[in-house]
Design a protein around this motif. Structure first.
Motif, PDB file in Angstrom:
ATOM      1  N   ARG A  29       0.806  -1.218   0.000  1.00  0.00           N
ATOM      2  CA  ARG A  29       0.000   0.000   0.000  1.00  0.00           C
ATOM      3  C   ARG A  29       0.842   1.272   0.000  1.00  0.00           C
ATOM      4  O   ARG A  29       0.420   2.305  -0.499  1.00  0.00           O
ATOM      5  CB  ARG A  29      -0.920   0.010   1.222  1.00  0.00           C
ATOM      6  N   ARG A  30       2.040   1.219   0.569  1.00  0.00           N
ATOM      7  CA  ARG A  30       2.844   2.440   0.674  1.00  0.00           C
ATOM      8  C   ARG A  30       3.480   2.837  -0.655  1.00  0.00           C
ATOM      9  O   ARG A  30       3.972   3.946  -0.793  1.00  0.00           O
ATOM     10  CB  ARG A  30       3.932   2.264   1.726  1.00  0.00           C
ATOM     11  N   ILE A  31       3.503   1.918  -1.630  1.00  0.00           N
ATOM     12  CA  ILE A  31       4.105   2.220  -2.929  1.00  0.00           C
ATOM     13  C   ILE A  31       3.001   2.738  -3.847  1.00  0.00           C
ATOM     14  O   ILE A  31       2.087   1.992  -4.218  1.00  0.00           O
ATOM     15  CB  ILE A  31       4.777   0.973  -3.526  1.00  0.00           C
ATOM     16  N   THR A  45      -1.697   1.013   6.412  1.00  0.00           N
ATOM     17  CA  THR A  45      -0.884   2.154   6.000  1.00  0.00           C
ATOM     18  C   THR A  45      -1.761   3.385   5.815  1.00  0.00           C
ATOM     19  O   THR A  45      -2.816   3.324   5.182  1.00  0.00           O
ATOM     20  CB  THR A  45      -0.156   1.845   4.679  1.00  0.00           C
ATOM     21  N   ILE A  46      -1.308   4.502   6.372  1.00  0.00           N
ATOM     22  CA  ILE A  46      -2.068   5.746   6.254  1.00  0.00           C
ATOM     23  C   ILE A  46      -1.360   6.709   5.315  1.00  0.00           C
ATOM     24  O   ILE A  46      -0.146   6.645   5.126  1.00  0.00           O
ATOM     25  CB  ILE A  46      -2.273   6.413   7.637  1.00  0.00           C
ATOM     26  N   ASN A  47      -2.145   7.588   4.710  1.00  0.00           N
ATOM     27  CA  ASN A  47      -1.600   8.596   3.798  1.00  0.00           C
ATOM     28  C   ASN A  47      -1.188   9.813   4.615  1.00  0.00           C
ATOM     29  O   ASN A  47      -2.031  10.585   5.067  1.00  0.00           O
ATOM     30  CB  ASN A  47      -2.659   8.959   2.752  1.00  0.00           C
ATOM     31  N   LYS A  48       0.109   9.982   4.817  1.00  0.00           N
ATOM     32  CA  LYS A  48       0.595  11.055   5.686  1.00  0.00           C
ATOM     33  C   LYS A  48       0.218  12.438   5.149  1.00  0.00           C
ATOM     34  O   LYS A  48       0.042  13.380   5.920  1.00  0.00           O
ATOM     35  CB  LYS A  48       2.110  10.950   5.861  1.00  0.00           C
ATOM     36  N   SER A  49       0.100  12.567   3.821  1.00  0.00           N
ATOM     37  CA  SER A  49      -0.220  13.883   3.259  1.00  0.00           C
ATOM     38  C   SER A  49      -1.679  14.276   3.487  1.00  0.00           C
ATOM     39  O   SER A  49      -2.054  15.425   3.261  1.00  0.00           O
ATOM     40  CB  SER A  49       0.083  13.904   1.757  1.00  0.00           C
ATOM     41  N   TYR A  97       5.789   8.418   0.551  1.00  0.00           N
ATOM     42  CA  TYR A  97       6.194   7.036   0.339  1.00  0.00           C
ATOM     43  C   TYR A  97       6.719   6.903  -1.093  1.00  0.00           C
ATOM     44  O   TYR A  97       6.303   7.639  -1.972  1.00  0.00           O
ATOM     45  CB  TYR A  97       4.991   6.104   0.532  1.00  0.00           C
ATOM     46  N   PRO A  98       7.599   5.932  -1.378  1.00  0.00           N
ATOM     47  CA  PRO A  98       8.134   4.936  -0.440  1.00  0.00           C
ATOM     48  C   PRO A  98       9.447   5.344   0.198  1.00  0.00           C
ATOM     49  O   PRO A  98      10.452   4.645   0.079  1.00  0.00           O
ATOM     50  CB  PRO A  98       8.312   3.719  -1.336  1.00  0.00           C
TER      51      PRO A  98
END
Length: 294
Positions: A45-47, A117-121, A154-155
């Motif tokens: 998910r992070r990619i 996995t979370i979307n930091k943005s 990410y990544p």
């Protein structure tokens, strides 16, 4: 004995949720379903451009992947014959908080752990509320902002647990307000709960997080008390008209702990001549600025 090579024919699908159809395979083909671990799913998910459509989802494998019934290893693949997935079933499941993992008043930060996995943005720190009860709280603070640890796209190479956790460093005003309140996140974790709206963040597929309402706050798991000594940063004023003396500190102080014999006034910074205060009364509340009546 069967010595025929075992071949992979199709990469049928990559599913982030639950398939909505029955897989159909030929009479001489065998389908192998593999449930991915949460670690592997979070890494996929992070990619950003992997596993979002058949066009960017290919399978490579080595010979030790599997054997047929007679013990023959599967024929390994290479870049030229990688299999494209016939389908990619997108992630439509909303992320959820797993724990309010920690509050560290020495480091002035908090950490919340999620189940994917979370979307930091996508993070909006101002949606976070700290409250002293799971429901019907009597003291609370809504964050005015803060910086996000490991906020790079990410990544980026970061610790694995940062993919699914949110660590926020407090704004100074917020941490000062938190320290002043006597019944919120004090010396134990049982008066510290977190709540937030679903607009706090999304997962990598854009699904909004499941909210924690003000009536369903999640209790803190690990509490680290403030052990940093305060500094007196400025002698604010000596007012001989009203008989008051004021000092400014770098963090909130408990006014009632002030000991007047601990203060002496000098005509110059390097003289031994001085006058030591003997007594006085409180003239301000707990906070950065301490004022006393002489």
């Amino acid at each position: 004995k069967n010595s025929t090579d075992l071949n992979a024919v199709h990469f049928h699908d990559l599913s982030f949720g639950f398939p909505n159809k029955t897989n159909e395979i030929g009479p001489y083909q065998v389908q192998m379903d593999i449930f991915l671990s949460s670690v592997d799913l979070n890494n996929i998910r992070r990619i950003p451009f992997l596993g979002t459509s058949p066009a960017n989802t290919f399978l490579l494998w080595n010979y030790s992947l599997v054997t047929d019934i007679a013990g023959n290893y599967v024929v390994e693949s290479n870049n030229s014959d990688a299999l494209s997935s016939l389908d990619v079933i997108p992630d439509t499941v909303r992320p959820s908080s797993v724990s309010f993992a920690s509050l560290n008043l020495d480091m002035e930060e908090l950490t919340v752990v999620f189940d994917e996995t979370i979307n930091k943005s996508s993070i909006k720190v101002t949606e976070i509320v700290l409250q002293n009860k799971a429901a019907n709280s009597t003291e609370w603070i809504q964050l005015n902002g803060g910086s996000i640890k490991y906020s790079g796209e990410y990544p980026t190479v970061i610790p694995y647990n940062a993919y699914y956790s949110l660590t926020v460093s407090f704004l100074q005003n917020d941490v000062h307000t938190l320290k002043i309140l006597d019944n919120l996140c004090t010396k134990h974790r049982h008066d510290c709960f977190i709540s937030f709206n679903d607009s706090l963040l999304t997962d990598m597929a854009g699904n909004l997080v499941n909210s924690l309402s003000r009536q369903t706050g999640k209790e803190l798991l690990s509490y680290t008390n403030d052990t940093t000594r305060p500094n007196l940063v400025r002698f604010e004023a000596l007012d001989l008209n009203v008989g008051q003396i004021s000092f400014l500190f770098d963090e909130p102080v408990r006014i009632s702990t002030f000991k007047f014999p601990g203060i002496s006034l000098h005509p110059t910074y390097d003289t031994a001549e001085n006058f030591t205060l003997t007594s006085g009364t409180l003239a301000s509340q707990n906070g950065l600025l301490a004022t006393y009546n002489l």
